[in-house]
Design a protein around this motif. Structure first.
Motif, PDB file in Angstrom:
ATOM      1  N   ASP A 199       0.823  -1.214   0.000  1.00 35.92           N
ATOM      2  CA  ASP A 199       0.000   0.000   0.000  1.00 35.92           C
ATOM      3  C   ASP A 199       0.855   1.261   0.000  1.00 35.92           C
ATOM      4  O   ASP A 199       0.584   2.211  -0.734  1.00 35.92           O
ATOM      5  CB  ASP A 199      -0.913   0.008   1.227  1.00 35.92           C
ATOM      6  CG  ASP A 199      -1.973  -1.092   1.131  1.00 35.92           C
ATOM      7  OD1 ASP A 199      -1.913  -1.883   0.159  1.00 35.92           O
ATOM      8  OD2 ASP A 199      -2.847  -1.150   2.007  1.00 35.92           O
ATOM      9  N   ASP A 200       1.884   1.325   0.867  1.00 33.67           N
ATOM     10  CA  ASP A 200       2.772   2.481   0.924  1.00 33.67           C
ATOM     11  C   ASP A 200       4.099   2.038   1.550  1.00 33.67           C
ATOM     12  O   ASP A 200       4.274   0.886   1.974  1.00 33.67           O
ATOM     13  CB  ASP A 200       2.140   3.627   1.719  1.00 33.67           C
ATOM     14  CG  ASP A 200       1.661   3.197   3.098  1.00 33.67           C
ATOM     15  OD1 ASP A 200       0.549   3.544   3.466  1.00 33.67           O
ATOM     16  OD2 ASP A 200       2.422   2.489   3.797  1.00 33.67           O
ATOM     17  N   ALA A 201       5.052   2.993   1.630  1.00 32.98           N
ATOM     18  CA  ALA A 201       6.399   2.668   2.103  1.00 32.98           C
ATOM     19  C   ALA A 201       6.392   2.275   3.582  1.00 32.98           C
ATOM     20  O   ALA A 201       7.088   1.340   3.992  1.00 32.98           O
ATOM     21  CB  ALA A 201       7.336   3.856   1.862  1.00 32.98           C
ATOM     22  N   SER A 202       5.596   2.966   4.420  1.00 34.70           N
ATOM     23  CA  SER A 202       5.587   2.649   5.854  1.00 34.70           C
ATOM     24  C   SER A 202       5.007   1.253   6.096  1.00 34.70           C
ATOM     25  O   SER A 202       5.489   0.511   6.957  1.00 34.70           O
ATOM     26  CB  SER A 202       4.792   3.707   6.617  1.00 34.70           C
ATOM     27  OG  SER A 202       3.440   3.726   6.174  1.00 34.70           O
ATOM     28  N   CYS A 234       3.887   3.510  11.478  1.00 38.59           N
ATOM     29  CA  CYS A 234       2.865   3.249  10.459  1.00 38.59           C
ATOM     30  C   CYS A 234       1.514   3.842  10.838  1.00 38.59           C
ATOM     31  O   CYS A 234       0.801   4.385  10.006  1.00 38.59           O
ATOM     32  CB  CYS A 234       2.729   1.741  10.230  1.00 38.59           C
ATOM     33  SG  CYS A 234       1.594   1.296   8.895  1.00 38.59           S
ATOM     34  N   ASP A 237       4.540  -6.636  -7.406  1.00 38.24           N
ATOM     35  CA  ASP A 237       3.369  -6.825  -6.565  1.00 38.24           C
ATOM     36  C   ASP A 237       2.930  -8.284  -6.644  1.00 38.24           C
ATOM     37  O   ASP A 237       2.109  -8.670  -7.463  1.00 38.24           O
ATOM     38  CB  ASP A 237       2.241  -5.904  -7.017  1.00 38.24           C
ATOM     39  CG  ASP A 237       1.164  -5.808  -5.932  1.00 38.24           C
ATOM     40  OD1 ASP A 237       0.344  -4.905  -6.042  1.00 38.24           O
ATOM     41  OD2 ASP A 237       1.173  -6.622  -4.997  1.00 38.24           O
ATOM     42  N   GLU A 265       5.213  -1.251   3.960  1.00 34.99           N
ATOM     43  CA  GLU A 265       6.239  -2.202   3.539  1.00 34.99           C
ATOM     44  C   GLU A 265       7.301  -2.380   4.616  1.00 34.99           C
ATOM     45  O   GLU A 265       7.790  -3.496   4.849  1.00 34.99           O
ATOM     46  CB  GLU A 265       6.885  -1.731   2.225  1.00 34.99           C
ATOM     47  CG  GLU A 265       6.076  -2.039   0.996  1.00 34.99           C
ATOM     48  CD  GLU A 265       6.890  -1.895  -0.267  1.00 34.99           C
ATOM     49  OE1 GLU A 265       7.009  -2.876  -1.013  1.00 34.99           O
ATOM     50  OE2 GLU A 265       7.422  -0.796  -0.488  1.00 34.99           O
TER      51      GLU A 265
END
Length: 696
Positions: free
Chosen positions: A502-505, A675, A587, A507
């Motif tokens: 969904d986003d870097a945080s 996060c 993905d 991940e």
């Protein structure tokens, strides 16, 4: 072909009846074969109407030897033809405007033509310019062609000048129909004129849609009797009736939205002799109809080596052959060297192959995407084989080259690449030359060969595998002697972690969780640690390999749900025929849904899959109901149960398990704070501490 009686028009102004000669300058009006004629009277122009329809054969263009009479413009008018006061039919009245084109090549011929028409001569001859005009009318499902013989007196022949028009009154047509009209001369001196006109639709027939409810509304009088038919209007074949009823009075007929397809048409007509039938096809541009069409389509591969696509309507698609390797990777297209084929539905088509092979499959695709793929020859030719497909390319001087079709491309056999085909290149070349490979296709441009690989596996690797098995057995025994059996068993448990980036945080949070699980110990596979393999193999091939290895080793696949993952799942579940929107090359979650969803739909998921989600990021009821056939845990509040399920039967006792859960929570705490809290916010993470996450 019989010729009609000549009609002679005097200048008295009376209406001419059928069977008379019609004449007059400027305009001539004449009726169809079964109609009366009425003509405005002007001297000069005259015509004959030939009896019956004629063949519509325009023929090729010819050069005129002097002035000729040709049609220059078409005009139409809608009129009602009433046999009785209440018995009327729609007609199309057609006006053909005429003009003289061309010039005399020899001035003497022109002079003779003029003198023949001179009224001052003692015996003037009736000189005139004559033409045969064909008028063609097409309105599905009928077509008519009539032949007109038109004459213009020599005195009116002026090159480049209009001489008037003739009017055909008229062609019958149905409401809502599309009519096409052509006009040309025989012989044909110029390109034919054409006109297309859409007639107005029937006012009392309407299709209404409210959401998924579709209704056919017929607004007629109470005593009106009519027939109603639903049929599939296929471009490639005859009409296929589907539903028919004789009805009375106004009707509202519900239609199932799943039955709508682009070629579904509606035909209605009064229950009277020789009544005109009206047809409409209202679903040609309906997106639901196009989706239903692909759902209804069935691709069949036949044991004889042919294939057939069964569908109620024609499909704008192409078919290609592909090679499905035994390792379960993507099916590799054989274009080139084999060509693509346009699809004709409900018709058996033959493959350009000399021999069949269980690894040969058919892909049906549109310009947008792959729609379906079938490999049904396994029913008659056995299961997939571990064969290598070789592509032979032949040059103009009869010199050829061989390469092996692999996921990375077509690898030359004598190259230095680090692939399976390159390592066995010389042996495969010898197999082709000695006739040990099966030739599937052959042409002047090249050939396809299927070479068995079983012997190389058995001959070269049997001893190696035996040695590896013995070594693994010795190491396993040593581990059992030196370590706790439960601990040894737990270390052998594998876990494949799937998530949506969904986003870097998020991940970073997933990476932290994977690292913490490795300390339990568990052997964790996650795409974050396999970027290079993902780029080389592709997300779908990487997931296939990891899933097969994990399940073969008795491991478990972990589905980590997030808002993005839930959205992808719903997108697949709502429209299984359309692949979701494009995703990044790494993905794995989006790529894996095509294989994960069938496991859940067919009841193979329990014991193989485990679900989890972070309770601060996703509410419990957001996880789709389909995935609740396996345990789904809320993190970090259910960490002990989650870890126990991952480690399986060899999980430690509850006290030891709580200690491990506390270790994982402490490792996750910084990533959780980062996060779930907005940037710059300070917090202590209350409600997510060890007391809430590891309580047993």
């Amino acid at each position: 072909m019989g010729r009609g009686q000549e009609l002679d028009l005097s200048s008295s102004g009376r209406d001419s009846k059928k069977g008379e000669r019609v004449g007059g300058g400027g305009n001539v009006r004449f009726g169809s074969i079964n109609s009366d004629l009425s003509l405005p009277l002007s001297q000069g122009l005259s015509c004959h109407l030939w009896d019956g329809d004629v063949l519509c054969l325009p023929g090729s263009l010819v050069s005129a030897q002097g002035p000729v009479l040709v049609p220059t413009r078409l005009q139409t008018e809608l009129v009602l033809r009433c046999h009785e006061e209440t018995d009327c039919a729609l007609c199309v009245r057609v006006a053909v405007h005429l003009a003289v084109h061309g010039y005399w090549e020899d001035p003497e011929d022109e002079e003779k033509f003029r003198r023949a028409a001179d009224p001052e001569l003692e015996e003037p001859r009736n000189a005139s310019l004559q033409a045969h005009i064909v008028l063609s009318f097409q309105a599905y499902p009928t077509a008519h062609c009539v032949l007109l013989e038109v004459q213009v007196p020599a005195a009116l022949v002026q090159p480049g000048q209009s001489v008037g028009s003739v009017v055909f009154d008229c062609f019958e047509a149905a409401l809502g129909a599309e009519v096409q009209i052509w006009s040309y001369t025989q012989p044909r001196y110029q390109k034919e004129l054409n006109l297309t006109q859409q007639l107005p639709a029937l006012p009392w027939l309407n299709v209404s849609a409210d959401g998924e409810d579709v209704r056919l509304v017929l607004d007629v009088s109470e005593e009106q009797h009519f027939g109603l038919s639903l049929y599939w209007n296929q471009d490639q074949g005859p009409i296929k009736p589907w539903w028919h009823r004789n009805l009375t009075g106004p009707q509202t007929i519900p239609l199932n939205h799943t039955d709508l397809v682009p070629c579904l048409c509606i035909q209605v007509w009064p229950l009277e002799p020789d009544s005109v039938r009206t047809s409409i096809c209202p679903f040609r541009e309906d997106p639901r109809a196009h989706r239903n069409l692909w759902r209804a389509a069935r691709l069949q591969l036949l044991p004889s080596g042919g294939w057939r696509l069964d569908a109620p309507c024609s499909l704008p698609a192409e078919a290609t052959l592909c090679w499905q390797a035994l390792d379960g990777g993507p099916c590799l297209p054989l274009v080139p060297p084999l060509p693509r084929e346009n699809i004709t539905v409900n018709k058996v088509l033959e493959f350009p192959l000399r021999k069949g092979h269980p690894n040969i499959c058919v892909q049906v695709s549109t310009w947008e995407k792959l729609q379906m793929q079938e490999c049904l020859w396994a029913d008659s030719l056995g299961p997939l084989k571990d064969d290598m497909l070789l592509v032979e390319t032949r040059g103009p001087q009869d010199n050829g080259s061989l390469c092996a079709l692999e996921p990375s491309g077509c690898t030359p056999l004598l190259s230095r690449a680090s692939t399976r085909a390159a390592r066995l290149g010389e042996q495969l070349l010898q197999d082709v030359q000695s006739g040990q490979c099966l030739q599937l296709w052959d042409s002047d441009l090249g050939a396809l060969w299927a070479c068995p690989m079983d012997k190389y596996i058995h001959q070269r690797w049997a001893l190696v595998w035996l040695a590896c098995l013995l070594l693994a057995a010795v190491l396993f025994l040593l581990l059992l002697l030196k370590m706790n059996p439960v601990k040894a068993a737990s270390r052998s448990r594998a876990a494949l972690l799937l998530y949506s980036a969904d986003d870097a945080s998020f991940e970073r949070l997933v990476g932290t969780l994977a690292s913490a699980l490795c300390q339990l110990p568990l052997r964790v596979a996650v795409d974050l640690w396999s970027r290079r393999d993902l780029s080389a193999q592709g997300a779908l091939a990487w997931f296939h390999a990891q899933r097969r290895q994990t399940l073969q080793e008795g491991g478990v696949v972990v589905l980590l749900f997030s808002p993005g993952a839930v959205a992808l799942c719903r997108e697949w579940l709502q429209d299984a025929t359309s692949a979701p929107r494009a995703h990044g090359p790494h993905d794995a979650f989006a790529a894996s849904l095509s294989c994960v969803l069938p496991d859940f739909l067919q009841g193979r998921a329990p014991g193989r899959y485990v679900g989890a989600y972070f309770d601060k990021l996703l509410p419990a009821d957001a996880v789709p109901a389909l995935f609740r056939s396996v345990p789904v845990f809320s993190l970090p509040s259910q960490l002990p149960d989650f870890l126990g399920t991952l480690q399986g039967p060899a999980a430690p006792r509850s006290r030891r398990l709580a200690e491990r859960a506390e270790q994982v929570f402490r490792a996750l705490q910084p990533a959780l704070d980062s996060c779930f809290q907005p940037p710059g916010a300070l917090g202590t993470g209350r409600g997510m501490g060890p007391e809430a996450g590891v309580r047993t």
